[in-house]
Design an enzyme around this catalytic site. Sequence first.
Site, PDB file in Angstrom:
ATOM      1  N   SER A   1      15.560  -6.993   1.704  1.00 29.51           N
ATOM      2  CA  SER A   1      16.301  -6.518   2.770  1.00 29.51           C
ATOM      3  C   SER A   1      16.768  -4.894   2.769  1.00 29.51           C
ATOM      4  O   SER A   1      15.714  -4.261   2.517  1.00 29.51           O
ATOM      5  CB  SER A   1      17.496  -7.286   2.613  1.00 29.51           C
ATOM      6  OG  SER A   1      18.471  -7.080   3.775  1.00 29.51           O
TER       7      SER A   1
ATOM      8  N   LYS B   1      17.282  -7.069   9.191  1.00 26.54           N
ATOM      9  CA  LYS B   1      17.640  -7.253   7.772  1.00 26.54           C
ATOM     10  C   LYS B   1      18.739  -8.240   7.561  1.00 26.54           C
ATOM     11  O   LYS B   1      18.768  -8.772   6.322  1.00 26.54           O
ATOM     12  CB  LYS B   1      17.973  -5.851   7.075  1.00 26.54           C
ATOM     13  CG  LYS B   1      16.770  -4.805   7.228  1.00 26.54           C
ATOM     14  CD  LYS B   1      15.481  -5.624   6.174  1.00 26.54           C
ATOM     15  CE  LYS B   1      14.382  -4.600   6.125  1.00 26.54           C
ATOM     16  NZ  LYS B   1      13.184  -5.210   5.298  1.00 26.54           N
TER      17      LYS B   1
ATOM     18  N   SER C   1       0.764  -1.194   0.037  1.00 31.49           N
ATOM     19  CA  SER C   1       0.007   0.047   0.198  1.00 31.49           C
ATOM     20  C   SER C   1       0.883   1.383   0.053  1.00 31.49           C
ATOM     21  O   SER C   1       0.379   2.365  -0.314  1.00 31.49           O
ATOM     22  CB  SER C   1      -1.011   0.200   1.362  1.00 31.49           C
ATOM     23  OG  SER C   1      -0.267   0.188   2.477  1.00 31.49           O
ATOM     24  N   SER C   2       2.224   1.109   0.139  1.00 27.90           N
ATOM     25  CA  SER C   2       3.015   2.329  -0.090  1.00 27.90           C
ATOM     26  C   SER C   2       4.480   2.013  -0.322  1.00 27.90           C
ATOM     27  O   SER C   2       4.886   0.799  -0.192  1.00 27.90           O
ATOM     28  CB  SER C   2       2.889   3.189   1.555  1.00 27.90           C
ATOM     29  OG  SER C   2       3.508   2.346   2.489  1.00 27.90           O
TER      30      SER C   2
ATOM     31  N   TYR D   1      16.868  -2.353  13.522  1.00 28.80           N
ATOM     32  CA  TYR D   1      16.433  -2.542  11.825  1.00 28.80           C
ATOM     33  C   TYR D   1      17.689  -3.594  11.562  1.00 28.80           C
ATOM     34  O   TYR D   1      17.120  -4.528  10.650  1.00 28.80           O
ATOM     35  CB  TYR D   1      16.520  -1.337  11.332  1.00 28.80           C
ATOM     36  CG  TYR D   1      16.046  -1.382  10.083  1.00 28.80           C
ATOM     37  CD1 TYR D   1      14.816  -1.591   9.456  1.00 28.80           C
ATOM     38  CD2 TYR D   1      17.073  -0.967   8.985  1.00 28.80           C
ATOM     39  CE1 TYR D   1      14.457  -1.454   8.029  1.00 28.80           C
ATOM     40  CE2 TYR D   1      16.918  -1.024   7.673  1.00 28.80           C
ATOM     41  CZ  TYR D   1      15.651  -1.530   7.033  1.00 28.80           C
ATOM     42  OH  TYR D   1      15.205  -1.329   6.096  1.00 28.80           O
TER      43      TYR D   1
END
Length: 271
Positions: free
Chosen positions: A141, A159, A11-12, A155
């Site tokens: 990633s 990843k 959606s974005s 974060y």
Amino acid sequence: MYKHAMITGGSSGIGKAIATLLIKSGANVCIIARNQTKLNSTKAELETLKTYPEQQILAICADVSQWEQVERAIATAIAELGSPDLLITSAGIAHPGYFTELEVAIFEETMAINYFGTLYCIKAALPAMFQQQKGHIVIISSGAGLIGLYGYTPYSPSKFAVRGLAESLRGELKTAGLDISIVYPPDTDTPQLAAENQTKPPETKLITQSAQMMTAEKVAIEILQGITRKAFAITPGLEMSLLMRLHSFFAPLLQWHFDCIVRESRKLKEF
């Protein structure tokens, strides 16, 4: 042309940009995200881009960090559009900050969405993909999945984790006739990056300010080109291409450079 391209985080940002290109190419697309309002808005935009009336667009609301919701969403999508030819796991979050100041819940949520959200979607879609013995899985990633970044302790590990998942899965999927790719985008001009900038430590802003930034549309184009080539590692932009190939060699130099930036930033704070 894909009979069924499924995109989480569709959606974005990068996910939406990929969905837009796929719709324009004539694919049937399912976007999955957790915000119903954004989903409805994106679906309405995509509907205006259809290349033929019978083209189908599904928008399913689900939180990818919740296995039951993922399982239900993907089962619904498969019932409507059939087994996915293409699964792109683009849903993700980032909340930069100082490790000592971030609540444990932020680390847990980041891993739940970025890593387990990826794993759950693959786990739910694979039985149908195995049955048809074709399909391509694409994991998003980050450059922060190649080298750890100051201020990104929630974060970067998430990843790194999806990178390990992709590398471990590659051989298993190959024997079943399936392909897998992992994408290492640079900083991309998306709503997520704007949100990250609200909590980035000053040191992190200095480290990242000189990095290449790409538009979501440009990143999406390079991702689809990489999928067409069946590339395992897709690296939009020159910086990510060099980092992916030489990150082990560059790591000590980059860490020294980052440390210099942090020291200078701390000196400025003292004045």
